[in-house]
Design a protein around this motif. Structure first.
Motif, PDB file in Angstrom:
ATOM      1  N   ILE A 260      -5.864  -1.401 -11.529  1.00 52.51           N
ATOM      2  CA  ILE A 260      -6.101   0.010 -11.884  1.00 52.51           C
ATOM      3  C   ILE A 260      -6.135   0.878 -10.634  1.00 52.51           C
ATOM      4  O   ILE A 260      -5.527   1.954 -10.594  1.00 52.51           O
ATOM      5  CB  ILE A 260      -7.414   0.140 -12.672  1.00 52.51           C
ATOM      6  CG1 ILE A 260      -7.316  -0.604 -14.000  1.00 52.51           C
ATOM      7  CG2 ILE A 260      -7.739   1.620 -12.926  1.00 52.51           C
ATOM      8  CD1 ILE A 260      -8.643  -0.746 -14.733  1.00 52.51           C
ATOM      9  N   LEU A 261      -6.836   0.427  -9.602  1.00 51.24           N
ATOM     10  CA  LEU A 261      -6.927   1.204  -8.368  1.00 51.24           C
ATOM     11  C   LEU A 261      -5.564   1.349  -7.701  1.00 51.24           C
ATOM     12  O   LEU A 261      -5.235   2.415  -7.170  1.00 51.24           O
ATOM     13  CB  LEU A 261      -7.919   0.546  -7.405  1.00 51.24           C
ATOM     14  CG  LEU A 261      -9.397   0.685  -7.784  1.00 51.24           C
ATOM     15  CD1 LEU A 261     -10.253  -0.251  -6.942  1.00 51.24           C
ATOM     16  CD2 LEU A 261      -9.868   2.129  -7.620  1.00 51.24           C
TER      17      LEU A 261
ATOM     18  N   HIS B  79      -6.267  12.335  -7.821  1.00 50.10           N
ATOM     19  CA  HIS B  79      -5.198  11.336  -7.947  1.00 50.10           C
ATOM     20  C   HIS B  79      -4.743  11.195  -9.395  1.00 50.10           C
ATOM     21  O   HIS B  79      -3.541  11.088  -9.672  1.00 50.10           O
ATOM     22  CB  HIS B  79      -5.679   9.970  -7.444  1.00 50.10           C
ATOM     23  CG  HIS B  79      -5.663   9.818  -5.956  1.00 50.10           C
ATOM     24  ND1 HIS B  79      -6.559  10.447  -5.138  1.00 50.10           N
ATOM     25  CD2 HIS B  79      -4.846   9.090  -5.143  1.00 50.10           C
ATOM     26  CE1 HIS B  79      -6.310  10.109  -3.875  1.00 50.10           C
ATOM     27  NE2 HIS B  79      -5.280   9.289  -3.854  1.00 50.10           N
ATOM     28  N   ILE B  80      -5.696  11.176 -10.311  1.00 49.47           N
ATOM     29  CA  ILE B  80      -5.385  10.924 -11.724  1.00 49.47           C
ATOM     30  C   ILE B  80      -4.841  12.165 -12.415  1.00 49.47           C
ATOM     31  O   ILE B  80      -3.809  12.116 -13.078  1.00 49.47           O
ATOM     32  CB  ILE B  80      -6.636  10.403 -12.459  1.00 49.47           C
ATOM     33  CG1 ILE B  80      -7.039   9.029 -11.897  1.00 49.47           C
ATOM     34  CG2 ILE B  80      -6.369  10.299 -13.960  1.00 49.47           C
ATOM     35  CD1 ILE B  80      -8.372   8.520 -12.428  1.00 49.47           C
TER      36      ILE B  80
ATOM     37  N   ASP C 208      -9.285   5.720 -16.847  1.00 47.28           N
ATOM     38  CA  ASP C 208      -9.287   4.700 -15.789  1.00 47.28           C
ATOM     39  C   ASP C 208     -10.643   4.615 -15.089  1.00 47.28           C
ATOM     40  O   ASP C 208     -11.135   3.519 -14.795  1.00 47.28           O
ATOM     41  CB  ASP C 208      -8.195   4.999 -14.754  1.00 47.28           C
ATOM     42  CG  ASP C 208      -6.825   4.498 -15.177  1.00 47.28           C
ATOM     43  OD1 ASP C 208      -6.755   3.783 -16.195  1.00 47.28           O
ATOM     44  OD2 ASP C 208      -5.837   4.825 -14.499  1.00 47.28           O
TER      45      ASP C 208
ATOM     46  N   TYR D 176     -10.795  10.806  -6.757  1.00 53.14           N
ATOM     47  CA  TYR D 176     -10.272  10.029  -7.888  1.00 53.14           C
ATOM     48  C   TYR D 176      -9.638  10.966  -8.914  1.00 53.14           C
ATOM     49  O   TYR D 176      -8.540  10.703  -9.424  1.00 53.14           O
ATOM     50  CB  TYR D 176     -11.389   9.221  -8.545  1.00 53.14           C
ATOM     51  CG  TYR D 176     -11.774   7.968  -7.791  1.00 53.14           C
ATOM     52  CD1 TYR D 176     -11.183   6.742  -8.079  1.00 53.14           C
ATOM     53  CD2 TYR D 176     -12.734   8.002  -6.786  1.00 53.14           C
ATOM     54  CE1 TYR D 176     -11.531   5.586  -7.397  1.00 53.14           C
ATOM     55  CE2 TYR D 176     -13.092   6.861  -6.091  1.00 53.14           C
ATOM     56  CZ  TYR D 176     -12.483   5.656  -6.398  1.00 53.14           C
ATOM     57  OH  TYR D 176     -12.833   4.517  -5.703  1.00 53.14           O
TER      58      TYR D 176
ATOM     59  N   ARG E   4      -9.492   0.474  -3.010  1.00 51.93           N
ATOM     60  CA  ARG E   4      -8.433  -0.477  -3.374  1.00 51.93           C
ATOM     61  C   ARG E   4      -8.317  -1.579  -2.321  1.00 51.93           C
ATOM     62  O   ARG E   4      -8.197  -2.760  -2.651  1.00 51.93           O
ATOM     63  CB  ARG E   4      -7.091   0.267  -3.493  1.00 51.93           C
ATOM     64  CG  ARG E   4      -5.926  -0.639  -3.903  1.00 51.93           C
ATOM     65  CD  ARG E   4      -4.599  -0.120  -3.359  1.00 51.93           C
ATOM     66  NE  ARG E   4      -4.614   0.017  -1.913  1.00 51.93           N
ATOM     67  CZ  ARG E   4      -4.477  -1.000  -1.071  1.00 51.93           C
ATOM     68  NH1 ARG E   4      -4.326  -2.247  -1.519  1.00 51.93           N
ATOM     69  NH2 ARG E   4      -4.503  -0.793   0.242  1.00 51.93           N
TER      70      ARG E   4
ATOM     71  N   ASN F  54      -2.677   1.371  -9.244  1.00 52.67           N
ATOM     72  CA  ASN F  54      -1.939   2.354 -10.049  1.00 52.67           C
ATOM     73  C   ASN F  54      -2.365   3.779  -9.709  1.00 52.67           C
ATOM     74  O   ASN F  54      -1.530   4.677  -9.620  1.00 52.67           O
ATOM     75  CB  ASN F  54      -2.161   2.089 -11.542  1.00 52.67           C
ATOM     76  CG  ASN F  54      -1.350   0.914 -12.058  1.00 52.67           C
ATOM     77  OD1 ASN F  54      -0.366   0.512 -11.443  1.00 52.67           O
ATOM     78  ND2 ASN F  54      -1.764   0.359 -13.179  1.00 52.67           N
ATOM     79  N   ILE F  55      -3.662   3.975  -9.500  1.00 51.54           N
ATOM     80  CA  ILE F  55      -4.153   5.322  -9.185  1.00 51.54           C
ATOM     81  C   ILE F  55      -3.571   5.801  -7.859  1.00 51.54           C
ATOM     82  O   ILE F  55      -3.137   6.944  -7.731  1.00 51.54           O
ATOM     83  CB  ILE F  55      -5.686   5.344  -9.148  1.00 51.54           C
ATOM     84  CG1 ILE F  55      -6.254   5.091 -10.557  1.00 51.54           C
ATOM     85  CG2 ILE F  55      -6.204   6.689  -8.617  1.00 51.54           C
ATOM     86  CD1 ILE F  55      -7.772   4.982 -10.597  1.00 51.54           C
TER      87      ILE F  55
ATOM     88  N   GLY G 208      -2.204   6.702 -12.309  1.00 53.29           N
ATOM     89  CA  GLY G 208      -3.523   6.739 -12.948  1.00 53.29           C
ATOM     90  C   GLY G 208      -3.486   7.543 -14.225  1.00 53.29           C
ATOM     91  O   GLY G 208      -2.666   8.444 -14.399  1.00 53.29           O
ATOM     92  N   LYS G 209      -4.395   7.211 -15.140  1.00 54.62           N
ATOM     93  CA  LYS G 209      -4.423   7.917 -16.427  1.00 54.62           C
ATOM     94  C   LYS G 209      -5.859   8.132 -16.880  1.00 54.62           C
ATOM     95  O   LYS G 209      -6.803   7.556 -16.333  1.00 54.62           O
ATOM     96  CB  LYS G 209      -3.642   7.129 -17.477  1.00 54.62           C
ATOM     97  CG  LYS G 209      -4.129   5.715 -17.712  1.00 54.62           C
ATOM     98  CD  LYS G 209      -3.225   4.999 -18.695  1.00 54.62           C
ATOM     99  CE  LYS G 209      -3.724   3.597 -19.017  1.00 54.62           C
ATOM    100  NZ  LYS G 209      -3.706   2.710 -17.823  1.00 54.62           N
TER     101      LYS G 209
END
Length: 212
Positions: free
Chosen positions: A64-65, A118-119, A77, A115, A37, A67-68, A73-74
């Motif tokens: 997006i990064l 986090h998501i 992503d 990743y 990010r 948000n993560i 994150g969703k």
């Protein structure tokens, strides 16, 4: 890859680049998602804005990064980031745009589990992303030295002499001061991520009984 030679061809083979030859050393306390990010944010500012894949692609990747790292994150992503990266690499007009996705792509290649944590788990394995961590005082380790309470800028620590200290999670700004000032010999302040903060101990259990 500790023994990897620092050379143009060697670094290119593993998805990196020589650049100006600068090197940054990180450890397990560095979040790879936040590193990606950070660099994408830098490159977003560096983009001249002439071509769409670089200008808008990087902006979307940064969004997006971010948000993560904030626990927003969703599903999908990662795949969307990969698609944006591929488009920039293929269609950007200059070397900056074509290489800009590298921080994301290389961190995803070697640290994909971060990743996913986090998501899927809303957890930062490095205990680094501010929105995904909480600070907690272990009642079995707290010696009521009041160091953390004196230094807390948000006045978020309920403390008293000979009583286990408690962090008010609603007031806590997650600045980390309590973690930094807690004497190492106690190590009472800990970071939590992806798990609920234990409920406060009872008033009776807060009393620290000095051993004779």
């Amino acid at each position: 890859m500790l023994d990897l030679q620092v050379g143009f061809d060697e670094l290119t083979k593993v998805g990196s680049m020589m650049g100006s030859g600068g090197m940054i050393v990180m450890d397990e306390d560095t979040c790879m998602v936040d590193v990606a990010r950070y660099f994408i944010a830098f490159l977003t500012d560096e983009s001249c804005g002439k071509c769409l894949p670089c200008r808008e692609g990087l902006r979307q990747m940064l969004k997006i990064l971010t948000n993560i790292t904030q626990g927003k994150g969703k599903e999908g992503d990662i795949e969307l980031l990969e698609a944006l990266s591929e488009t920039a690499k293929e269609a950007a007009l200059c070397a900056l745009g074509k290489s800009a996705p590298n921080p994301f792509l290389s961190t995803l290649q070697y640290f994909r589990e971060e990743y996913e944590a986090h998501i899927h788990d809303k957890r930062c394995p490095a205990l680094s992303c501010k929105e995904l961590i909480s600070y907690y005082i272990d009642p079995t380790q707290c010696k009521a030295c009041m160091m953390c309470a004196r230094k807390c800028p948000a006045d978020a620590i309920d403390s008293a002499k000979n009583r286990v200290h408690i962090i008010d999670q609603d007031k806590c700004t997650k600045c980390g001061t309590c973690f930094e000032v807690c004497p190492p010999r106690f190590g009472a302040v800990t970071k939590l991520s992806g798990e609920p903060v234990p409920p406060p101990v009872s008033e009776e259990d807060r009393i620290i009984r000095k051993s004779k």
